[in-house]
Design a protein around this motif. Sequence first.
Motif, PDB file in Angstrom:
ATOM      1  N   VAL A   6       0.672  -1.394   0.018  1.00 33.61           N
ATOM      2  CA  VAL A   6      -0.492  -0.292   0.029  1.00 33.61           C
ATOM      3  C   VAL A   6       0.839   0.970  -0.406  1.00 33.61           C
ATOM      4  O   VAL A   6       1.738   1.477   1.038  1.00 33.61           O
ATOM      5  N   GLY A   7       0.370   2.032  -0.686  1.00 34.62           N
ATOM      6  CA  GLY A   7       1.942   3.916  -1.008  1.00 34.62           C
ATOM      7  C   GLY A   7       0.402   4.398  -1.003  1.00 34.62           C
ATOM      8  O   GLY A   7      -0.129   4.682  -1.355  1.00 34.62           O
ATOM      9  N   LEU A   8       0.865   4.930   0.678  1.00 39.85           N
ATOM     10  CA  LEU A   8      -0.138   6.325   0.930  1.00 39.85           C
ATOM     11  C   LEU A   8       0.126   6.813  -0.029  1.00 39.85           C
ATOM     12  O   LEU A   8       1.373   8.339  -0.016  1.00 39.85           O
ATOM     13  N   GLY A   9      -0.704   8.128   0.102  1.00 38.86           N
ATOM     14  CA  GLY A   9      -1.161   9.319  -0.975  1.00 38.86           C
ATOM     15  C   GLY A   9      -2.148  10.432  -1.128  1.00 38.86           C
ATOM     16  O   GLY A   9      -3.183   8.942  -0.733  1.00 38.86           O
ATOM     17  N   ASN A  10      -1.994  10.931  -1.672  1.00 38.44           N
ATOM     18  CA  ASN A  10      -3.530  11.844  -2.104  1.00 38.44           C
ATOM     19  C   ASN A  10      -3.262  11.979  -3.431  1.00 38.44           C
ATOM     20  O   ASN A  10      -2.756  12.433  -4.883  1.00 38.44           O
ATOM     21  N   ARG A  39      -4.120  -0.394 -13.427  1.00 34.48           N
ATOM     22  CA  ARG A  39      -5.265   0.125 -13.689  1.00 34.48           C
ATOM     23  C   ARG A  39      -6.148   0.579 -12.524  1.00 34.48           C
ATOM     24  O   ARG A  39      -6.262   0.096 -11.471  1.00 34.48           O
ATOM     25  N   SER A  40      -7.122   1.299 -12.241  1.00 35.77           N
ATOM     26  CA  SER A  40      -8.275   1.683 -11.573  1.00 35.77           C
ATOM     27  C   SER A  40      -8.924   0.696 -11.190  1.00 35.77           C
ATOM     28  O   SER A  40      -9.629   0.245 -11.989  1.00 35.77           O
ATOM     29  N   ASP A  41      -9.560   0.917 -10.503  1.00 37.35           N
ATOM     30  CA  ASP A  41     -10.696  -0.160  -9.414  1.00 37.35           C
ATOM     31  C   ASP A  41     -11.070   0.441  -8.014  1.00 37.35           C
ATOM     32  O   ASP A  41     -11.168   1.562  -7.770  1.00 37.35           O
ATOM     33  N   ARG A  42     -12.056   0.146  -7.456  1.00 32.75           N
ATOM     34  CA  ARG A  42     -12.916  -0.021  -6.601  1.00 32.75           C
ATOM     35  C   ARG A  42     -11.876   0.944  -5.450  1.00 32.75           C
ATOM     36  O   ARG A  42     -11.087  -0.169  -4.764  1.00 32.75           O
ATOM     37  N   LEU A  43     -12.361   1.455  -5.316  1.00 28.68           N
ATOM     38  CA  LEU A  43     -11.223   1.873  -3.891  1.00 28.68           C
ATOM     39  C   LEU A  43      -9.800   2.940  -4.234  1.00 28.68           C
ATOM     40  O   LEU A  43      -9.153   3.431  -3.200  1.00 28.68           O
ATOM     41  N   ALA A  44      -9.201   2.502  -4.678  1.00 32.42           N
ATOM     42  CA  ALA A  44      -7.491   2.767  -5.651  1.00 32.42           C
ATOM     43  C   ALA A  44      -7.329   2.632  -6.695  1.00 32.42           C
ATOM     44  O   ALA A  44      -8.403   1.900  -7.850  1.00 32.42           O
ATOM     45  N   ASP A  45      -6.017   2.456  -7.588  1.00 31.30           N
ATOM     46  CA  ASP A  45      -5.353   2.236  -8.752  1.00 31.30           C
ATOM     47  C   ASP A  45      -4.438   1.149  -8.065  1.00 31.30           C
ATOM     48  O   ASP A  45      -4.320   1.187  -6.501  1.00 31.30           O
ATOM     49  N   VAL A  46      -4.624  -0.216  -8.625  1.00 28.39           N
ATOM     50  CA  VAL A  46      -4.184  -1.313  -8.748  1.00 28.39           C
ATOM     51  C   VAL A  46      -3.118  -1.792 -10.071  1.00 28.39           C
ATOM     52  O   VAL A  46      -3.339  -2.187 -10.777  1.00 28.39           O
ATOM     53  N   ALA A  47      -2.441  -2.987  -9.154  1.00 29.06           N
ATOM     54  CA  ALA A  47      -1.505  -3.101 -10.369  1.00 29.06           C
ATOM     55  C   ALA A  47      -0.961  -4.525  -9.494  1.00 29.06           C
ATOM     56  O   ALA A  47      -0.884  -4.592  -8.244  1.00 29.06           O
ATOM     57  N   VAL A  58      -0.710  -4.081  -5.623  1.00 34.29           N
ATOM     58  CA  VAL A  58       0.136  -3.248  -5.433  1.00 34.29           C
ATOM     59  C   VAL A  58      -1.416  -1.847  -5.317  1.00 34.29           C
ATOM     60  O   VAL A  58      -1.675  -2.027  -6.031  1.00 34.29           O
ATOM     61  N   ILE A  59      -1.587  -1.336  -4.604  1.00 30.97           N
ATOM     62  CA  ILE A  59      -2.226  -0.617  -4.384  1.00 30.97           C
ATOM     63  C   ILE A  59      -2.316   1.146  -3.915  1.00 30.97           C
ATOM     64  O   ILE A  59      -1.047   1.130  -3.085  1.00 30.97           O
ATOM     65  N   LYS A  60      -2.492   2.068  -4.834  1.00 35.15           N
ATOM     66  CA  LYS A  60      -2.790   3.320  -4.573  1.00 35.15           C
ATOM     67  C   LYS A  60      -4.108   3.936  -3.940  1.00 35.15           C
ATOM     68  O   LYS A  60      -4.745   4.284  -4.959  1.00 35.15           O
ATOM     69  N   THR A  63      -8.699   7.250  -2.356  1.00 33.64           N
ATOM     70  CA  THR A  63     -10.241   7.925  -1.061  1.00 33.64           C
ATOM     71  C   THR A  63      -9.136   8.930  -0.735  1.00 33.64           C
ATOM     72  O   THR A  63      -9.922   9.228  -0.095  1.00 33.64           O
ATOM     73  N   TYR A  64      -8.119   9.482  -1.101  1.00 34.25           N
ATOM     74  CA  TYR A  64      -7.409  10.077  -0.144  1.00 34.25           C
ATOM     75  C   TYR A  64      -7.278  10.154   1.478  1.00 34.25           C
ATOM     76  O   TYR A  64      -7.315   8.905   1.480  1.00 34.25           O
ATOM     77  N   MET A  65      -6.074  10.676   1.494  1.00 32.89           N
ATOM     78  CA  MET A  65      -5.346  10.472   2.624  1.00 32.89           C
ATOM     79  C   MET A  65      -6.006   9.569   4.170  1.00 32.89           C
ATOM     80  O   MET A  65      -6.394   8.759   4.522  1.00 32.89           O
ATOM     81  N   ASN A  66      -7.385  10.768   4.687  1.00 28.33           N
ATOM     82  CA  ASN A  66      -7.849   9.910   5.520  1.00 28.33           C
ATOM     83  C   ASN A  66      -8.886   8.989   5.454  1.00 28.33           C
ATOM     84  O   ASN A  66      -9.359   8.517   6.335  1.00 28.33           O
ATOM     85  N   LEU A  67      -8.886   8.654   4.332  1.00 27.77           N
ATOM     86  CA  LEU A  67      -9.729   7.602   4.461  1.00 27.77           C
ATOM     87  C   LEU A  67      -8.664   6.300   3.512  1.00 27.77           C
ATOM     88  O   LEU A  67      -9.598   5.085   3.124  1.00 27.77           O
ATOM     89  N   SER A  68      -7.835   5.991   3.723  1.00 28.46           N
ATOM     90  CA  SER A  68      -7.383   5.173   3.090  1.00 28.46           C
ATOM     91  C   SER A  68      -7.135   3.526   3.852  1.00 28.46           C
ATOM     92  O   SER A  68      -7.252   3.156   2.981  1.00 28.46           O
ATOM     93  N   GLY A  69      -7.490   3.507   4.663  1.00 29.89           N
ATOM     94  CA  GLY A  69      -8.239   2.211   4.979  1.00 29.89           C
ATOM     95  C   GLY A  69      -8.921   1.647   4.754  1.00 29.89           C
ATOM     96  O   GLY A  69      -8.771   0.339   4.709  1.00 29.89           O
ATOM     97  N   LYS A  70     -10.559   2.229   4.061  1.00 30.31           N
ATOM     98  CA  LYS A  70     -11.100   1.621   3.762  1.00 30.31           C
ATOM     99  C   LYS A  70     -10.637   0.937   2.213  1.00 30.31           C
ATOM    100  O   LYS A  70     -10.962  -0.415   2.005  1.00 30.31           O
ATOM    101  N   ALA A  71      -9.922   1.230   1.943  1.00 27.01           N
ATOM    102  CA  ALA A  71      -9.183   0.931   0.818  1.00 27.01           C
ATOM    103  C   ALA A  71      -8.102  -0.276   1.252  1.00 27.01           C
ATOM    104  O   ALA A  71      -8.422  -1.150   0.542  1.00 27.01           O
TER     105      ALA A  71
END
Length: 191
Positions: A6-10, A39-47, A58-60, A63-71
């Motif tokens: 999980v790479g965190l960012g906005n 690729r764009s997928d549910r709540l994240a870009d995923v590879a 691998v996900i980015k 959701t923006y940083m403050n909702l990263s936990g959902k992804a």
Amino acid sequence: MKYLIVGLGNIGAEYQHTRHNIGFDVADALVRKHGVTFRSDRLADVAEIKWKGRVLVVIKPTTYMNLSGKAVKYWMDKEKIPLENVLVILDDLALPLEVLRLRPGGSDAGHNGLKSIQESIATNQYPRLRFGIGNDYPKGRQVDYVLGKWSSKEEPLVLQKTDKSVEIIESFASIGLERSMNNYNKLTFPL
């Protein structure tokens, strides 16, 4: 063996390549090295990287940083990845720029991404790679600093640490957390 990296960012152009988005930059470097794309997928870009008999999801989070936990929670559940195979990459103000630290868990230390993950998965005991960004900012300017771009003086060091972070992620997935911590946590990267 599946791993969730999980790479965190906005999301958004204004956040690209800022200190707070170093998790995204490390995830991008990992995916680029292995010749796959997001690729764009549910709540994240995923590879998905297939490497040495392992699968690295691998996900980015988008959701923006403050909702990263959902992804994180969604992708852990969807891919059936156990907590010990999750690695979160984030910026850390408490560490000097010269440092990378692999940790088995710990407090969120005021980091909104970690706070959200902890709330979503109900524990703070999950591996994370803390990318030191230093704290060289005037009083009251923390947000500007964290959301600011690297200086031209810092950039070569950031690139070096990004490459080393990719190596640490691969080490985590191949020899595990403890041995990787022993191999990498004493490294410093001179400015």
